[in-house]
Design an enzyme around this catalytic site. Structure first.
Site, PDB file in Angstrom:
ATOM      1  N   GLU A 270      -5.048  -1.488  10.356  1.00 57.23           N
ATOM      2  CA  GLU A 270      -4.802  -0.580   9.920  1.00 57.23           C
ATOM      3  C   GLU A 270      -4.890   0.770  10.581  1.00 57.23           C
ATOM      4  OE1 GLU A 270      -4.886   0.488   6.130  1.00 57.23           O
ATOM      5  OE2 GLU A 270      -2.924   1.711   5.268  1.00 57.23           O
TER       6      GLU A 270
ATOM      7  N   ASN B 255       4.852  -2.284   0.665  1.00 62.21           N
ATOM      8  CA  ASN B 255       3.041  -2.627   0.338  1.00 62.21           C
ATOM      9  C   ASN B 255       2.319  -1.703  -0.781  1.00 62.21           C
ATOM     10  OD1 ASN B 255      -0.172  -3.373   0.976  1.00 62.21           O
ATOM     11  ND2 ASN B 255      -0.066  -0.768   1.276  1.00 62.21           N
ATOM     12  N   GLU B 256       1.984  -2.077  -1.389  1.00 65.16           N
ATOM     13  CA  GLU B 256       1.293  -2.094  -3.167  1.00 65.16           C
ATOM     14  C   GLU B 256       2.611  -0.722  -3.251  1.00 65.16           C
ATOM     15  OE1 GLU B 256      -2.438  -0.232  -2.356  1.00 65.16           O
ATOM     16  OE2 GLU B 256      -3.816  -1.702  -2.397  1.00 65.16           O
TER      17      GLU B 256
ATOM     18  N   TYR C 166     -10.448  -4.374  -5.151  1.00 68.84           N
ATOM     19  CA  TYR C 166     -11.530  -4.369  -3.770  1.00 68.84           C
ATOM     20  C   TYR C 166     -12.671  -4.153  -5.274  1.00 68.84           C
ATOM     21  CZ  TYR C 166      -8.966  -3.282  -0.438  1.00 68.84           C
ATOM     22  OH  TYR C 166      -8.258  -2.699   0.900  1.00 68.84           O
TER      23      TYR C 166
ATOM     24  N   GLU D   3      -5.559  -8.062   0.565  1.00 67.37           N
ATOM     25  CA  GLU D   3      -6.597  -6.666   0.641  1.00 67.37           C
ATOM     26  C   GLU D   3      -7.445  -7.107  -0.499  1.00 67.37           C
ATOM     27  OE1 GLU D   3      -5.202  -2.853   1.029  1.00 67.37           O
ATOM     28  OE2 GLU D   3      -3.258  -3.347   1.966  1.00 67.37           O
TER      29      GLU D   3
ATOM     30  N   GLN E 238     -11.773  -3.652   5.925  1.00 65.96           N
ATOM     31  CA  GLN E 238     -10.838  -4.263   7.141  1.00 65.96           C
ATOM     32  C   GLN E 238     -11.388  -4.287   9.469  1.00 65.96           C
ATOM     33  OE1 GLN E 238      -7.960  -1.294   8.167  1.00 65.96           O
ATOM     34  NE2 GLN E 238      -7.449  -1.038   5.533  1.00 65.96           N
TER      35      GLN E 238
HETATM   36  O1  AHR Z   1      -7.275  -1.027   2.951  1.00 67.42           O
HETATM   37  C1  AHR Z   1      -7.124   0.288   2.848  1.00 67.42           C
HETATM   38  C2  AHR Z   1      -6.059   1.073   1.728  1.00 67.42           C
HETATM   39  O2  AHR Z   1      -6.456   0.550   0.436  1.00 67.42           O
HETATM   40  C3  AHR Z   1      -4.613   0.465   2.328  1.00 67.42           C
HETATM   41  O3  AHR Z   1      -3.881   1.541   3.282  1.00 67.42           O
HETATM   42  C4  AHR Z   1      -3.938   0.080   1.075  1.00 67.42           C
HETATM   43  O4  AHR Z   1      -3.333  -0.829   0.581  1.00 67.42           O
HETATM   44  C5  AHR Z   1      -5.011  -0.129  -0.234  1.00 67.42           C
HETATM   45  O5  AHR Z   1      -4.950   0.482  -1.464  1.00 67.42           O
END
Ligand code: AHR
Length: 515
Positions: free
Chosen positions: A48, A195-196, A262, A319, A368
């Site tokens: 990103e 996204n999101e 995450y 992600e 990432q």
């Molecule tokens: O990976 C960092 C961020 O986490 C991304 O930009 C977003 O999609 C997520 O909240």
């Protein structure tokens, strides 16, 4: 006890002739019932426009003193190539919903400078745009996953981007691509609409997003050989409503639904936990939280099964990875964190989970690739180091496009601390494209090794040969002063009577070919 006798046990980190205490964990690999193929894209990456994830970490520009090809660092690209990166997602993340692709084409010195409002409020030069991104993925031998802008963009903008990238016609946009140096269409393997959408991508409900998606997707008309797989931006964490609503409403218009999860040591966004110097309680809570990915895959697959029982839609975890408190003294908007042995175990546990759901989970992107969150590579100016997560990815490379083989895991112990308890051994097996059977094992216990007996019914196993990744400390990591502190070592054992017994060190990842 013949079962536990071993003739040769060559593991560089352990003395040979270790005697098993108690019953070993037994693993029996069934080669007669092959399962689904593990899509290589499960090992996808995410880059990103965030911190030094691209600028500095990967892109230095063609005039840099740092050796580069077309502006991309030779050292970093070389290392990523050696890791067999199959797919890269770009340009975001949250950044994608404010990215206008026309800002990133044409002469670089004429491109508009914007503000990266999501990540640190820094200037975005737009030096890396569509052509530069494809230079990168083509150098890596990887496929491209482009994330469209639904937030501040429009159906027209996305439709024109698709035409620019994929049209083989003589249209004005296709000719503009040619003028900018690319004759043939780019290969866009995946294209996501937003996204999101539940958060930084627009704070929508799944129903509202589904309507928008249907509308936009109608106008993304790529010629058949260049048509990307279309991705609807899905839910996260415990919320399965997005998988439910989107698989019901979009099943004829999308190839897959994304999902984000995450791993946070404390489970709390406000104080996540440190990347290094953590106590054992945060080791186990991190691994326990990452193992929740399995439950997320089950629940989201079940939601999708209601409307898509034939599993035509993919569940794309675009992600995932660890998210810690940022390193002290660094820009909080850059999401830089150290990467330790714990991260390698997190990666391996997630791979094992994705393999177990390979019928539905066909693509994922760790967040990432360089310098951001759970990175493969950390750079500092002209220096670069490989993280333990890098090694987990390259050790698991034989699993790309391999066929899952079911395994029975018995006598597994629990590793427990405080109120937390997780299985000690996690395992996955597959037959790879080279014809060999591969077995990956993770020992989550940071204190105790685990004895494991491996059999393949109907086959006399001769040996297992591969590598182990472990270290003395839970937070062992590579630094520029000691870049090889955590790296894989050879691991092998020969069989007795067609069975092989190994000892998996504490806090280790092992990948072996079963011969
Ligand atoms: O990976 C960092 C961020 O986490 C991304 O930009 C977003 O999609 C997520 O909240």
């Amino acid at each position: 006890m013949n079962y536990f006798k071993r003739s040769v046990f060559a593991l560089s980190l352990l003395a040979a002739g270790t005697v098993f205490a108690g019953e070993p964990v037994s693993i029996s690999i069934d080669t007669s019932k092959p399962g689904p193929v593990i899509n290589k894209d499960i090992y996808g990456q995410f880059a990103e426009h965030l911190g030094s994830g691209i600028y500095g970490g990967l892109w230095v520009g063609p005039n840099s003193k740092i050796p580069n090809t077309k502006g991309w660092r030779n050292d970093v690209v070389g290392a990523l190539k050696a890791m067999h990166v199959p797919l890269v997602r770009w340009p975001g993340g949250c950044f994608a919903d404010e990215y206008h692709w026309k800002d990133g084409i044409g002469a670089r010195d004429k491109r508009p400078v914007k503000v990266n409002t999501n990540w640190g409020g820094v200037e975005e030069s737009n030096a890396v745009g569509t052509h530069e991104f494809f230079d990168l993925v083509e150098m890596l031998g990887a496929d491209a996953y482009v994330n469209g802008n639904l937030g501040t963009g429009s159906a027209q903008e996305m439709s024109e981007w698709i035409e620019y990238m994929t049209s083989d016609s003589k249209s004005t946009l296709a000719n503009l691509r040619r003028k900018n140096g690319r004759d043939k269409p780019f290969k866009v393997a995946y294209f996501a609409i937003g996204n999101e959408a539940w958060g930084c991508g627009g704070n929508m409900t799944p129903e509202h997003y589904a309507d928008l998606y249907r509308n936009v997707e109608t106008f993304l008309r790529a010629p058949a050989p260049y048509r990307p797989k279309m991705i609807a931006s899905g839910g996260n964490d415990n919320d399965t409503s997005w998988s439910d609503v989107l698989s019901k409403q979009l099943k004829r218009q999308t190839d897959g639904i994304s999902f984000h999860y995450y791993t946070i040591p404390t489970g709390k966004w406000e104080v996540k936990g440190a990347a290094t110097g953590f106590a054992e309680q945060e080791w186990i809570s991190t691994l326990a939280n990452t193992l929740r990915m399995d439950e997320h895959m089950k629940r989201n697959s079940a939601a999708m099964d209601q409307h898509d029982p034939d599993k035509k839609l993919g569940l794309f975890v675009d992600e995932w990875g660890t998210w810690y408190d940022v390193e002290k003294g660094t820009n909080a908007g850059f999401l830089f964190q150290q990467n330790t042995l714990r991260d390698a175990l997190v990666a391996a546990l997630n791979f094992n989970i994705f393999h177990a759901h390979a019928d539905r989970v066909r693509m994922t992107n760790i967040a990432q690739m360089v310098n951001v969150l759970q990175a493969m590579i950390i750079t500092d100016k002209d220096k670069m180091l490989l993280t333990p997560t890098y090694h987990a990815f390259e050790m698991y490379a034989p699993f790309q496009n391999a066929t899952v083989l079911p395994l029975a895991l018995n006598n597994n112990r629990q590793y427990a601390l405080g109120g937390a308890s997780i299985p000690e051994i996690s395992a996955t097996a597959a037959r790879a494209s080279d014809g060999k059977v591969y077995l990956a094992l993770v020992n989550t216990n940071p204190r105790e090794p685990a004895d494991v007996a491996i059999t393949v019914p109907g086959q006399s196993v001769k040996a297992v040969r591969g590598r182990v990744l472990t270290a003395g400390a839970m937070d062992a990591h590579n630094t520029f002063a000691a870049p090889q502190a955590v790296k894989p070592a050879p691991f092998s054992a020969t069989a007795v009577d067609g069975k092989v017994s190994v000892q998996i060190p504490a806090k280790a990842v092992v990948v072996v070919a079963v011969e």
